[in-house]
Each structure stands twice: as structure tokens, then as C-alpha cells.
Design a protein around this motif. Structure first.
Motif, short mmCIF file in Angstrom:
data_model
loop_
_atom_site.label_atom_id
_atom_site.label_comp_id
_atom_site.label_asym_id
_atom_site.label_seq_id
_atom_site.Cartn_x
_atom_site.Cartn_y
_atom_site.Cartn_z
N VAL A 1 -16.15 2.33 -1.71
CA VAL A 1 -14.63 2.68 -2.05
C VAL A 1 -14.31 2.36 -3.62
CG1 VAL A 1 -12.42 1.72 -1.25
CG2 VAL A 1 -14.20 1.88 0.42
N ARG B 1 -6.40 -8.49 2.62
CA ARG B 1 -6.76 -7.05 3.24
C ARG B 1 -8.49 -6.86 2.96
NH1 ARG B 1 -1.93 -4.19 4.86
NH2 ARG B 1 -3.65 -2.80 5.80
N THR C 1 -23.42 3.69 0.91
CA THR C 1 -24.17 2.69 0.46
C THR C 1 -25.60 2.85 0.48
OG1 THR C 1 -22.24 1.10 1.05
CG2 THR C 1 -24.79 -0.06 0.62
N THR D 1 -18.83 4.62 4.67
CA THR D 1 -19.21 3.73 3.73
C THR D 1 -20.58 3.20 3.83
OG1 THR D 1 -18.24 2.06 4.98
CG2 THR D 1 -16.84 2.94 3.46
N ALA E 1 -21.09 -4.08 8.04
CA ALA E 1 -21.77 -3.16 6.96
C ALA E 1 -22.99 -3.72 6.40
CB ALA E 1 -20.93 -2.89 5.93
N CYS F 1 -12.15 -6.24 3.55
CA CYS F 1 -12.58 -5.35 4.59
C CYS F 1 -12.93 -5.97 5.69
CB CYS F 1 -13.74 -4.57 3.84
SG CYS F 1 -14.68 -3.78 5.31
N LYS G 1 0.80 -1.35 -0.01
CA LYS G 1 0.07 0.02 0.22
C LYS G 1 1.03 1.55 -0.27
CE LYS G 1 -4.31 -1.38 1.85
NZ LYS G 1 -5.47 -1.03 2.73
N GLY H 1 -16.12 2.99 9.58
CA GLY H 1 -17.60 2.03 9.90
C GLY H 1 -18.75 2.80 9.34
N PRO I 1 -16.49 -4.86 -4.16
CA PRO I 1 -16.77 -3.52 -3.07
C PRO I 1 -16.17 -3.46 -1.84
CG PRO I 1 -18.89 -4.86 -3.11
CD PRO I 1 -17.85 -5.47 -3.95
N PHE I 2 -15.76 -4.69 -1.31
CA PHE I 2 -14.83 -4.82 0.00
C PHE I 2 -13.30 -5.19 -0.44
CE2 PHE I 2 -19.35 -5.45 1.07
CZ PHE I 2 -19.61 -4.55 2.16
N GLY I 3 -12.97 -5.14 -1.29
CA GLY I 3 -11.63 -5.60 -1.91
C GLY I 3 -11.65 -6.97 -1.77
N PHE J 1 -5.70 0.17 8.62
CA PHE J 1 -6.16 0.43 7.18
C PHE J 1 -4.93 0.51 6.47
CE2 PHE J 1 -7.83 2.58 3.59
CZ PHE J 1 -9.20 1.82 3.23
N TRP K 1 0.67 -5.30 10.88
CA TRP K 1 -0.75 -5.28 10.61
C TRP K 1 -1.30 -6.55 10.81
CZ3 TRP K 1 -2.14 -9.11 6.78
CH2 TRP K 1 -3.53 -9.04 6.69
N ARG L 1 -2.20 0.26 -5.28
CA ARG L 1 -1.08 -0.57 -4.76
C ARG L 1 -0.11 -0.22 -5.54
NH1 ARG L 1 -4.63 -1.87 -1.48
NH2 ARG L 1 -5.57 -3.95 -0.96
N ARG M 1 -4.78 -7.02 13.06
CA ARG M 1 -5.70 -7.77 12.49
C ARG M 1 -6.25 -8.84 13.38
NH1 ARG M 1 -8.77 -7.15 6.94
NH2 ARG M 1 -10.19 -8.85 7.29
C1 HEM Z 1 -20.52 -0.57 2.94
C2 HEM Z 1 -19.56 -0.64 3.59
C3 HEM Z 1 -18.11 -0.75 3.63
C4 HEM Z 1 -17.48 -0.77 2.43
C5 HEM Z 1 -17.83 -0.74 1.16
C6 HEM Z 1 -16.07 -0.98 2.77
C7 HEM Z 1 -14.89 -1.21 1.90
C8 HEM Z 1 -13.64 -1.51 2.22
C9 HEM Z 1 -12.50 -1.86 1.26
C10 HEM Z 1 -12.87 -1.81 -0.18
C11 HEM Z 1 -11.50 -2.32 1.99
C12 HEM Z 1 -10.17 -2.67 1.54
C13 HEM Z 1 -9.03 -1.61 1.26
C14 HEM Z 1 -7.84 -1.89 0.38
O1 HEM Z 1 -7.66 -3.12 0.15
O2 HEM Z 1 -6.95 -1.20 0.37
C15 HEM Z 1 -11.80 -1.92 3.27
C16 HEM Z 1 -10.60 -2.19 4.31
C17 HEM Z 1 -11.25 -2.05 5.89
N1 HEM Z 1 -12.45 -1.65 6.28
FE1 HEM Z 1 -14.11 -1.56 5.04
N2 HEM Z 1 -16.00 -1.14 4.11
C18 HEM Z 1 -17.04 -0.94 4.62
C19 HEM Z 1 -17.51 -0.89 5.85
C20 HEM Z 1 -16.58 -1.03 6.96
C21 HEM Z 1 -16.94 -1.01 8.32
C22 HEM Z 1 -18.36 -1.04 8.68
C23 HEM Z 1 -15.79 -1.21 9.29
C24 HEM Z 1 -15.40 -1.08 10.50
C25 HEM Z 1 -16.70 -0.82 11.37
C26 HEM Z 1 -14.76 -1.24 7.94
C27 HEM Z 1 -13.37 -1.24 8.47
C28 HEM Z 1 -12.47 -1.52 7.46
C29 HEM Z 1 -11.01 -1.73 7.82
C30 HEM Z 1 -10.28 -1.30 9.18
C31 HEM Z 1 -10.19 -1.85 6.94
C32 HEM Z 1 -8.73 -2.31 6.66
C33 HEM Z 1 -8.64 -3.85 6.74
C34 HEM Z 1 -7.32 -4.25 6.43
O3 HEM Z 1 -6.38 -3.74 5.86
O4 HEM Z 1 -6.78 -5.30 7.22
N3 HEM Z 1 -15.19 -1.07 6.88
N4 HEM Z 1 -13.08 -1.69 3.42
#
Ligand code: HEM
Length: 476
Positions: free
Chosen positions: A345, A415, A289, A285, A423, A417, A91, A282, A409-411, A108, A115, A350, A119
Motif C-alpha cells: 500500500v 486505523r 509483498t 497485499t 500477513a 491494518c 478518509k 487479505g 507499510p501497515f499504516g 476499510f 467503524w 486523508r 472493528r
Molecule cells: C502485506 C500485507 C498487507 C499490507 C501491506 C496492508 C496494508 C494496510 C494499510 C496501509 C492499511 C491502512 C489503510 C489506511 O490507513 O488508510 C490497512 C488497513 C486494513 N487492512 Fe491491511 N495490509 C495487509 C494485509 C492485510 C490482510 C492479510 C488483511 C485481512 C485479512 C487486511 C485487512 C485490512 C483491513 C480490513 C484494513 C482496514 C482497517 C481499519 O481501517 O480499521 N490487510 N492495510
């Protein structure tokens, strides 16, 4: 399923690393267009990337004033970066340093062994079973918000209802209640405003990096917002240290965390940075949505009617609980489809640590990689009529026919999410609670476009709607 794009190999063997290493540079516009490309990115980055995909195919080398970016649109290429060869892609991109100015070394942006330790420490709070237990608090918080909408005169009056703003307050309350055991109360406005300011200033700073090195008004706004947040978060932490008993949430876990090697807890700054990152990630995002979901439903009344039918049949006049969610498949599909069209997101970045091959093209060491979910999730080879809102695409049968990374959408990969289940649970419960009681309609002549900020893809400007009661009201 494979892509029909001309520069995409017919099989995924090229992405597996087994193919002979290529020295072919991906196609893309010439260097003399770098100024134009940079300008286009600052003014309409989504249109620009859709255009790059259409013109050059699934892997495109894009010259900009900040260097050459490798945009990857094909699911197999996305899989290569996020999962298959993830150790080769870190990253270490310019935005990371922007985000670090605010969120420090939170989960993040952190990398490597540190990390992984973080995690593993945090993961248990996001286990599915634990999240189901949060459901009641999520629904109760939503019901309280509905009561406020009633008393604020938004219902049946035609008074414009600022949807994104209201939903953002709601998701912030939920994260505060559920993860930090605190009612953010009057601090909600200040926290919400601080995150919005930071998102906007960091986006500007992406294209004008000098902005934060000089004493500009933007730099001043950014640090003022950060200090406001510090004050709110430090207050939450102080209160918890004073009254630690009776909680079992993320904050308890962070405060109790023992660094096994050092034999001491996380520093106050680490806890503060992590709380800030989770408050931000938290709520924003999930609010984004839901804003897009309500916006789309207002344009597709037949799909809203299917949701109403689902609620009448399953909830039978009651508000939803987490236990109902497996019986609400239409709700789930509607949210998934909203996130396809408007991924909160909208792109991931990268950097390649070593040379690699993607889609038959050579990716050099140090290359910046761009994975715009916004484009891949509209890729015509994987999504029929990609611009249409069609939640049925996410039926089990149809979803099974698509490659995993046509939708991310969540990667993905390690890594992925950490909050994805949280969510979904929050978004599904909020949608079901609100739509069990109200219809939402757009104000006439509303035109809404997406605003691709550094951290999220929000609706640009105010998304104004009107609220109309459905009778009979459900029994609490
Ligand atoms: C619709 C809701 C959400 C979307 C679309 C979303 C999307 C993402 C994406 C795409 C990543 C990956 C980023 C990467 O690979 O560079 C990510 C990582 C992360 N998200 Fe979410 N997220 C959402 C909700 C949440 C919620 C509710 C939380 C916590 C309460 C959260 C906490 C995190 C954290 C801490 C990471 C980093 C994880 C790591 O790298 O180990 N996200 N999210």
C-alpha cells in the motif's frame, strides 16, 4: 534522529501541536504547473513524488487539476496525521467513493462510531494466538500449491513460471481456507481476475473521474467484475448458511454478529461487502509483498543463502509451522525490507477536518493529505543507501534507532491494518516453505518496474522466473 532536509524543524515539537500555529504555506511548484503535475502523476507518480521531496523538502503543496495536495514525507508529519491528531484527518477523499462503489461500507472505508463497532467485532479473529492456530492450514495450502507446480512442469524445466500470478492464487486460497473456511477451487481464477480488473479500472478512474459516470467500456468492465465477485461471495455465504456447523472463522463471526443497538444481525449486503473487502485486502497485499521479496532475493543470492542456512538450521528438513517463526529472524527481516522498498500500500490519503500545523507549515481545513510510504521509506535521513536491499536494517538494534513512522507499510494509529500479523504469518510461512524446496531465478534480461495502482504497488507486467529444486527435499 532528525531530518537533514532544509524545511524540517530540528525537533518534533512542531508536530506536537504545542508550537505556535503557523500561517506559512508549504513550499511546492507554482499553480501554473498544475497540468504538468497531473500528467506526471498519471505517468510516473513514484518518480514525481521522489522528485518533489528532493526539490522542496518534507512537506510539499502540490497543485494539480484536482486541487492542491499536501504531500508529507517526514515521519513526524506522518505520525501527526495517523496517530497524534488522527481525529482531525478522515478518509473523506475522492478515492473513498471509488472504493465504496465496489466494497460498500466495509471496515476499510467506514468511519466514526460505526467503524469502531465493526472493528471491535472483527478484531478477535486477528489476535496473535488465533493466527498461530491458522499456521498449519497456511503451510498445508502452500504445500498443495508446490505439488501443482511440480505437476504443471515448472520445476527444473526452464519453463517460465508466472510468479505473481501463482503467488496470488496461493494467498487467495489461504484467505479462503483460513478466514472463510472454503476451498475456492475453480473460482480462484475468476476472483483473481475480478480484483485485478477492479484495481486497474479504479486507478484509471482516479485521474478520469467522469469515466465511471458515463457508459464507458471501463465502467462496463468494472461492474462486470464486481458482479462476478458478488456471485462468488454470495455462493460462499449461502453454503455457510446451509452448513454452519464446525467453523470458527471470520465468516462465522460476521454471520453471528448482532448489532447491539438494532438487535439484529448484519444485513446480507453488509456481510457480502465485508467478505469481499477481506478477500481483496487479505490476498493481494500479501501476494504483492512476496512477489517483490522473490524478485529481490533473485538479485541478492548472498541473502537468499542466509535464508537457506536459517531453514537448514531451524527446520532441519521439515516444512515450517507458526511455532518456528520466532526462530526465523532473517525471514522476518527480508520481508520487512522488501516492504520498505516496495510497500504494497504505497500511499495513504486523508482529508483535514480542521486547520492544523505540520512541520511548521499551515494545513488548511479541507486539505487533501498525501502520505506516500514509498518516499518516506527511502528518506535519506533515516535510511542509509536507501535503494539497497539490506534486511539487516531491521535488526532490533538498528530498528530501535529509527522513528516509528519512518516505516509504515501497515499504516498506523487507530486505523493500523487489522491483518498485519496475519500477513506476516502467511508471508513468512510461504517464503520458508517455498525456499525450503526451491531456488527461484529471474529470466535473463528481465526488467521489472513497480506499477502504482490505486490499491497496491504491483510489479508491472508478468514477473517470470524459473524454478529449481534444492536437494534434499524436506520431510512433510
Ligand atoms: C502485506 C500485507 C498487507 C499490507 C501491506 C496492508 C496494508 C494496510 C494499510 C496501509 C492499511 C491502512 C489503510 C489506511 O490507513 O488508510 C490497512 C488497513 C486494513 N487492512 Fe491491511 N495490509 C495487509 C494485509 C492485510 C490482510 C492479510 C488483511 C485481512 C485479512 C487486511 C485487512 C485490512 C483491513 C480490513 C484494513 C482496514 C482497517 C481499519 O481501517 O480499521 N490487510 N492495510
Amino acid at each position: 534522529m532528525t531530518s537533514s532536509m532544509p524545511n524540517v524543524p530540528a525537533t518534533s515539537a512542531h508536530y506536537s501541536g504545542r508550537a505556535k500555529r503557523s500561517n506559512i504555506r508549504p513550499p511546492g511548484p507554482p499553480w501554473r504547473t498544475a497540468i504538468h503535475n497531473t500528467w506526471y502523476c498519471t505517468h510516473d507518480v513514484l518518480g514525481f513524488l521522489l522528485n518533489m521531496h528532493k526539490q522542496y523538502g518534507d512537506v510539499v503543496a502540490i497543485p494539480t487539476l484536482f486541487g492542491l495536495f499536501y504531500a508529507i514525507f517526514h515521519p513526524d508529519g506522518v505520525r501527526r496525521v495517523l496517530q497524534e491528531n488522527h481525529l482531525n484527518y478522515d478518509k473523506d477523499v475522492p478515492e473513498k467513493y471509488l472504493v465504496k462503489r465496489i466494497f460498500g461500507e466495509g471496515l476499510f472505508v467506514n468511519e466514526g462510531a460505526s467503524w469502531l463497532r465493526q472493528r471491535r467485532l472483527i478484531q478477535p479473529i486477528f489476535h496473535r494466538q488465533k493466527i498461530v492456530g491458522f499456521g498449519q492450514l497456511m503451510t498445508e495450502t502452500t504445500i498443495r500449491q508446490l505439488e501443482q507446480w511440480e505437476t504443471s512442469g515448472f520445476v527444473e524445466t526452464g519453463k517460465p513460471f508466472p510468479l505473481t500470478d501463482e503467488i496470488t492464487s496461493l494467498t487467495l486460497h489461504i484467505v479462503g481456507n483460513v478466514l472463510f473456511g472454503t476451498d475456492l477451487g475453480t473460482e480462484t481464477e475468476c476472483i483473481k481476475q475480478a480484483f485485478t480488473t477492479m484495481n486497474h479500472v479504479l486507478t484509471q478512474a482516479c485521474y478520469q473521474p467522469w469515466m465511471l459516470s458515463l457508459p464507458t467500456p471501463q465502467r462496463h468492465r468494472l461492474y462486470r467484475a464486481r458482479n462476478d465477485l458478488y456471485a462468488s461471495v454470495e455462493h460462499i455465504i449461502r453454503e455457510r448458511r446451509r452448513h454452519p456447523e464446525g467453523h470458527d472463522d471470520l465468516l462465522t463471526m460476521l454471520l453471528q454478529a448482532q448489532d447491539e443497538e438494532m438487535g439484529k444481525g448484519m444485513t446480507d449486503e453488509q456481510v457480502r461487502d465485508e467478505v469481499m473487502a477481506f478477500l481483496g485486502a487479505g490476498h493481494e497485499t500479501t501476494a504483492t509483498t512476496l512477489s517483490w521479496t522473490f524478485f529481490l532475493l533473485a538479485q541478492y543470492p548472498s541473502i537468499e543463502a542466509r535464508l537457506q542456512e536459517e531453514y537448514q538450521r531451524v527446520l532441519n528438513g521439515h516444512f515450517p509451522a507458526a511455532e518456528h517463526l520466532p526462530q526465523l529472524p532473517v525471514t522476518r527481516m527480508v520481508i520487512e525490507e522488501a516492504m520498505r522498498l516496495y510497500p504494497p500500500v504505497w500511499s495513504l490519503r486523508r482529508r483535514a477536518r480542521h486547520g492544523d500545523e505540520i512541520g511548521g507549515y499551515f494545513i488548511p481545513k479541507g486539505a487533501y493529505i498525501w502520505l506516500p510510504a514509498y518516499v518516506t521509506q527511502r528518506h535519506p535521513a533515516f535510511w542509509e543507501q536507501p535503494e539497497t536491499f539490506d534486511p539487516q536494517r531491521f535488526s532490533t538494534e538498528r530498528a530501535a534507532k529509527r522513528p516509528r513512522f519512518a516505516y509504515f507499510p501497515f499504516g498506523g494509529g487507530p486505523r493500523l491494518c487489522i491483518g498485519d500479523q496475519f500477513a506476516f504469518c502467511a508471508a513468512e510461512l510461504i517464503l520458508a516453505t517455498v525456499l525450503s524446496r526451491y531456488h527461484l531465478r529471474l529470466l535473463p534480461d528481465t526488467v521489472i518496474t513497480p506499477d502504482p495502482l490505486l490499491l497496491t504497488l504491483r510489479p508491472r507486467g508478468q514477473l517470470l522466473m524459473t524454478l529449481h529444486r534444492i536437494t534434499p527435499a524436506p520431510v512433510p
